[in-house]
Design an enzyme around this catalytic site. Structure first.
Site, mmCIF file in Angstrom:
data_model
loop_
_atom_site.group_PDB
_atom_site.id
_atom_site.type_symbol
_atom_site.label_atom_id
_atom_site.label_comp_id
_atom_site.label_asym_id
_atom_site.label_seq_id
_atom_site.Cartn_x
_atom_site.Cartn_y
_atom_site.Cartn_z
ATOM 1 N N TYR A 198 -17.319 9.003 13.700
ATOM 2 C CA TYR A 198 -16.065 9.531 14.103
ATOM 3 C C TYR A 198 -15.826 9.063 15.158
ATOM 4 C CZ TYR A 198 -13.109 12.921 11.618
ATOM 5 O OH TYR A 198 -12.280 13.570 10.901
ATOM 6 N N GLU A 200 -12.536 9.672 17.406
ATOM 7 C CA GLU A 200 -11.351 9.999 17.856
ATOM 8 C C GLU A 200 -11.249 9.463 19.260
ATOM 9 O OE1 GLU A 200 -11.131 14.017 17.378
ATOM 10 O OE2 GLU A 200 -10.127 14.060 15.438
ATOM 11 N N ASP A 344 9.547 -5.252 12.848
ATOM 12 C CA ASP A 344 8.471 -4.944 12.210
ATOM 13 C C ASP A 344 8.167 -6.138 11.227
ATOM 14 O OD1 ASP A 344 7.183 -4.164 9.731
ATOM 15 O OD2 ASP A 344 8.167 -2.459 9.411
ATOM 16 N N THR A 370 1.750 -4.512 8.917
ATOM 17 C CA THR A 370 0.679 -4.271 8.229
ATOM 18 C C THR A 370 -0.202 -5.490 8.403
ATOM 19 O OG1 THR A 370 1.720 -5.393 6.474
ATOM 20 C CG2 THR A 370 1.991 -3.144 6.487
ATOM 21 N N LYS A 373 -0.427 -8.072 4.312
ATOM 22 C CA LYS A 373 0.391 -9.134 3.403
ATOM 23 C C LYS A 373 0.057 -10.483 3.693
ATOM 24 C CE LYS A 373 3.583 -5.075 3.069
ATOM 25 N NZ LYS A 373 4.672 -4.515 3.598
ATOM 26 N N ARG A 379 -5.961 -3.494 4.061
ATOM 27 C CA ARG A 379 -4.839 -2.681 3.995
ATOM 28 C C ARG A 379 -4.775 -1.918 5.187
ATOM 29 N NH1 ARG A 379 -1.262 -2.053 0.354
ATOM 30 N NH2 ARG A 379 -2.260 -3.579 -0.864
HETATM 31 C C1 PLP Z 1 5.193 -3.166 3.602
HETATM 32 C C2 PLP Z 1 5.734 -2.812 4.578
HETATM 33 C C3 PLP Z 1 5.628 -1.760 5.706
HETATM 34 C C4 PLP Z 1 4.727 -0.555 5.281
HETATM 35 O O1 PLP Z 1 3.524 -0.652 4.720
HETATM 36 P P1 PLP Z 1 2.665 0.473 4.221
HETATM 37 O O2 PLP Z 1 1.261 -0.153 4.803
HETATM 38 O O3 PLP Z 1 2.794 0.276 2.785
HETATM 39 O O4 PLP Z 1 2.929 1.795 4.750
HETATM 40 C C5 PLP Z 1 6.437 -1.456 6.634
HETATM 41 N N1 PLP Z 1 7.416 -2.398 6.849
HETATM 42 C C6 PLP Z 1 7.819 -3.524 5.999
HETATM 43 C C7 PLP Z 1 8.922 -4.145 6.499
HETATM 44 C C8 PLP Z 1 7.197 -3.697 4.933
HETATM 45 O O5 PLP Z 1 7.386 -4.711 4.199
#
Ligand code: PLP
Length: 558
Positions: A198, A200, A344, A370, A373, A379
Site C-alpha cells: 500500500y 497512498e 490525449d 494509456t 496501446k 494496461r
Molecule cells: C483507449 C483510449 C483511452 C482510455 O483508455 P482506458 O485505459 O480504456 O480507459 C483514452 N483516450 C483515448 C484516445 C483512447 O484511445
C-alpha cells in the site's frame, strides 16, 4: 570469455580443478569456497541470475550429480541448463537446445573429462537449422504458459482462460489498433510482489511505512517518463486512460465548464465527453468534427469554434483518426482562445516515443496517455504536464480520485519506458507506420474506400459499407472466422448505428511487435480483401484461416 561458476560442497573440488585448468577464461566464482556442507540452490541462483542478466556468456554449476543444480538453474527465465556427462552431450545441448548453463556431477565426471566437456560446450555454436530453431522457438513459446503453471493446480479454471489467450495470441493475426503485445519483462513486473504494497501518496511522502522499494520503482517510472517524452512532470498513478483524463479535468476545471473535443462517432473517445460517460455528465461538451470531404481535422474550423464557444479546455487526440495531428497549430488555437491545451495521445504514444509522430509534449499543458496501446506496456494510464500544473495534477489523482496506486503496474510502466530508450524500439515505431501503410495500400488497391484516403499512423479505417454494402459488424465477424481480428468502427458521418457501423478499424502494432514486416502486412491486406469481397464465402474464410495459422507459426509472440 566470461563464465560464472558455482558449486556446493559436493562439487567444490571439481569446480576448483576446472578453474585452475583454464587460466585463460575469466571466471566469476560464486562459491562455495570450502568443502563445508552448504545448499546448492544458493549457488545456482547466483550463476543463473548472472546468465539471465547477460552479465556472463555462460554458466557452470557443479554438485554431486549435477541434477539438483540443473533443476535450480532452470527455474530462471532465459536459462537453459544442461547436465552433461561427456563432450558429445555438451555439443548437442549447445547446438540443438541452445543451452547456456553447463551442469556437472563431481561423482560422475573426473576433472579431465569435465574440462573437455566445458571446452566442447563453449566452442559449439547454436545450430540455426530450421528444425532446431523451430524447436527452440517452441521452448520459448511454452514459457508463455509455464510462467503461469502454478495456476494449473491453484485455479484450473483461470489457468484455462490464460491458456486460451496464449493460444489465441499465438495463432491469430491481431489487428486491433488499440492493442499490442507486452514484453515478458513488462508482464513479470506487472505480476510482481510490488502489488503487495500500500503506497497512498507519492515517493517520499507516503501514508504508509515500508515504501522504500516502491518509492524507488515509482521514481524510476516518473523519471523515465519525463526523459522519454521530454516532459516537466509525470504522474504514473492513473489506473487507465480514462482515469488519466479525469485527473486533468479535476485538476483544472469545474463541473459545468466547457470542453471542446472530438466527438466519439468521429474518432474521439468515451472519456472526451460522451453523454454516457462521466465526462459528458459532469461537463459541458462541445464536439468538433472532421471535414466532410477530406475526413481530416479542419484546424480553421476548430479555431472558429473555439473562439465562439470559449472552452476551458481544447482536447485533441483520438481513438480512430488515421492522420497526423498538427499540435503546433492546436497550440496557436489555444493561445487565441485562451484555453488549456490537452492532448490525449493514448493511441499514438508509441509513435511519439519512437519519433514516428510529432510529440505534443512541447506544446500541450497536459498530455494524457494509456501505456498499453502502441506503447506496448502494461494496461494503465499516465499524465504528463508542465511544471506549473504538477501540484494540481498530483492532488487530483491522489487524494482526489484514487487510493493506493498499483505499484506493480507502475514498475511495469517503468520497464516499458526503459525499453523505449533502445534504438531497436525507436525503429519499431517507424516499422509500425510502414506496415500500416503497406497493409492499407493492399486493401485500397483492391477497391476498398479508405477513410481520408490513407493513413499516416498506426491505423486505418475501411469503409466497408460504401465499398461492399456490408456493415462493419458483419465484416469483423467474417474476418474473425478467418483468423484475423479487427474491430467494427464508426466512420465519420456514419449512417449505421454504433452497433453495426459502416467501417472496420485496422492496426498492425501487435503483428509488428511479433516481428512481421511490410511483406507480411501486404499479404494480410490481400487476405482481408479476399474475405471482404464475399463475406458469405465460408471456403475463403477457411483458406485464409489456414494461411493465417501457418504465417503466425513463424512469428513468436513475446
Ligand atoms: C483507449 C483510449 C483511452 C482510455 O483508455 P482506458 O485505459 O480504456 O480507459 C483514452 N483516450 C483515448 C484516445 C483512447 O484511445
Amino acid at each position: 570469455m566470461r563464465i560464472a561458476i558455482g558449486a556446493d560442497h559436493g562439487g567444490f573440488e571439481l569446480k576448483q580443478a576446472i578453474v585452475s585448468a583454464l587460466p585463460e577464461v575469466e571466471f566469476t566464482d560464486a562459491g562455495t569456497f570450502a568443502a563445508d556442507s552448504c545448499d546448492y540452490p544458493d549457488f545456482a541462483d547466483a550463476v543463473a541470475e548472472a546468465v539471465a542478466a547477460g552479465k556472463v556468456d555462460f554458466g557452470v554449476l557443479v554438485c554431486t550429480t549435477g541434477m539438483g543444480m540443473s533443476m535450480a538453474a532452470n527455474r530462471f527465465q532465459n536459462v537453459r541448463a544442461a547436465l552433461c556427462r561427456d563432450a558429445e552431450d555438451a555439443r548437442i545441448a549447445r547446438a540443438h537446445n541452445g543451452a547456456n548453463v553447463l551442469c556437472l556431477g563431481q561423482k560422475r565426471t573426473d576433472a579431465a573429462t569435465a574440462v573437455e566437456i566445458l571446452k566442447a560446450f563453449v566452442e559449439t555454436p547454436v545450430d540455426d537449422a530450421e528444425r532446431h530453431a523451430r524447436r527452440r522457438m517452441k521452448l520459448e513459446r511454452a514459457q508463455r504458459l509455464s510462467d503461469f503453471s502454478v495456476l494449473a493446480e491453484a485455479d484450473p479454471e483461470i489457468y484455462a482462460t490464460i491458456k486460451a489467450q496464449v493460444t489465441q495470441e499465438d495463432t491469430e493475426i491481431n489487428l486491433i489498433a488499440s492493442e499490442n503485445t507486452s514484453s515478458r519483462a513488462v508482464r513479470i513486473a506487472a505480476g510482481s510482489v510490488l502489488m503487495n504494497k500500500y503506497a497512498e501518496g507519492y515517493p517520499g511522502k507516503r501514508w504508509y511505512s515500508g515504501c522504500l522499494p516502491v518509492d524507488a520503482a515509482e521514481d524510476l517510472a516518473r523519471r523515465r517518463a519525463c526523459e522519454l517524452f521530454g516532459a516537466d512532470h509525470a504522474n504514473v498513478q492513473p489506473h487507465c486512460g480514462s482515469a488519466a483524463n479525469m485527473a486533468v479535468y479535476f485538476a483544472t476545471i469545474r463541473p459545468g465548464d466547457t470542453i471542446l473535443s472530438m466527438s466519439l462517432d468521429q474518432g474521439g473517445h468515451l472519456s472526451h465527453g460522451s453523454p454516457v460517460n462521466f465526462s459528458g455528465k459532469i461537463y459541458n461538451i462541445v464536439p468538433y468534427t472532421v471535414d466532410k470531404t477530406t475526413e481530416m481535422l479542419d484546424y480553421d474550423a476548430i479555431e472558429r469554434q473555439a473562439l465562439e464557444v470559449k472552452p476551458k479546455i481544447l482536447l485533441t487526440g483520438a481513438s480512430a483518426y488515421p492522420r497526423r495531428i498538427d499540435f503546433k497549430r492546436v497550440r496557436e488555437i489555444c493561445d487565441k482562445a485562451g484555453c488549456i491545451m490537452m492532448v490525449d495521445m493514448a493511441h499514438i504514444a508509441g509513435l511519439v516515443a519512437g519519433g514516428a509522430h510529432e510529440s505534443p509534449v512541447p506544446y500541450a499543458d497536459f498530455v494524457t496517455t494509456t501505456t498499453h496501446k502502441t506503447l506496448g506496456g502494461p494496461r494503465g494510464g499516465m499524465v504528463l504536464c508542465k511544471e506549473k500544473w504538477a501540484k494540481a495534477l498530483d492532488s487530483a489523482v491522489f487524494p482526489g480520485m484514487q487510493g493506493g496506486p498499483l505499484e506493480n503496474i507502475i514498475a511495469a510502466k517503468a520497464v516499458c519506458f526503459r525499453e523505449w530508450m533502445s534504438p531497436e524500439k525507436k525503429d519499431y515505431a517507424q516499422r509500425v507506420v510502414a506496415n500500416c501503410k503497406a497493409m492499407c495500400k493492399a486493401v485500397q488497391d483492391r477497391g476498398y474506400r479508405i477513410v481520408s484516403g490513407g493513413t499516416d499512423n498506426h491505423l486505418f479505417l475501411v469503409d466497408v459499407k460504401s465499398t461492399r454494402g456490408i456493415t462493419g459488424k458483419d465484416a469483423a465477424a467474417a474476418l474473425d472466422n478467418s483468423g484475423i481480428v479487427v474491430n467494427k468502427n464508426t466512420i465519420p458521418y456514419d449512417t449505421e448505428s454504433p452497433f453495426k457501423t459502416s467501417g472496420i478499424r485496422v492496426g498492425p502494432a501487435s503483428i509488428t511487435t511479433r516481428g512481421m514486416g511490410e511483406a507480411e502486412a501486404t499479404l494480410i491486406g490481400t487476405w482481408i480483401a479476399d474475405v471482404l469481397d464475399d463475406i458469405t464465402n465460408v471456403k475463403t474464410q477457411e483458406e485464409v484461416k489456414a494461411k493465417a495459422k501457418a504465417l503466425t507459426a513463424r512469428f513468436l509472440v513475446p
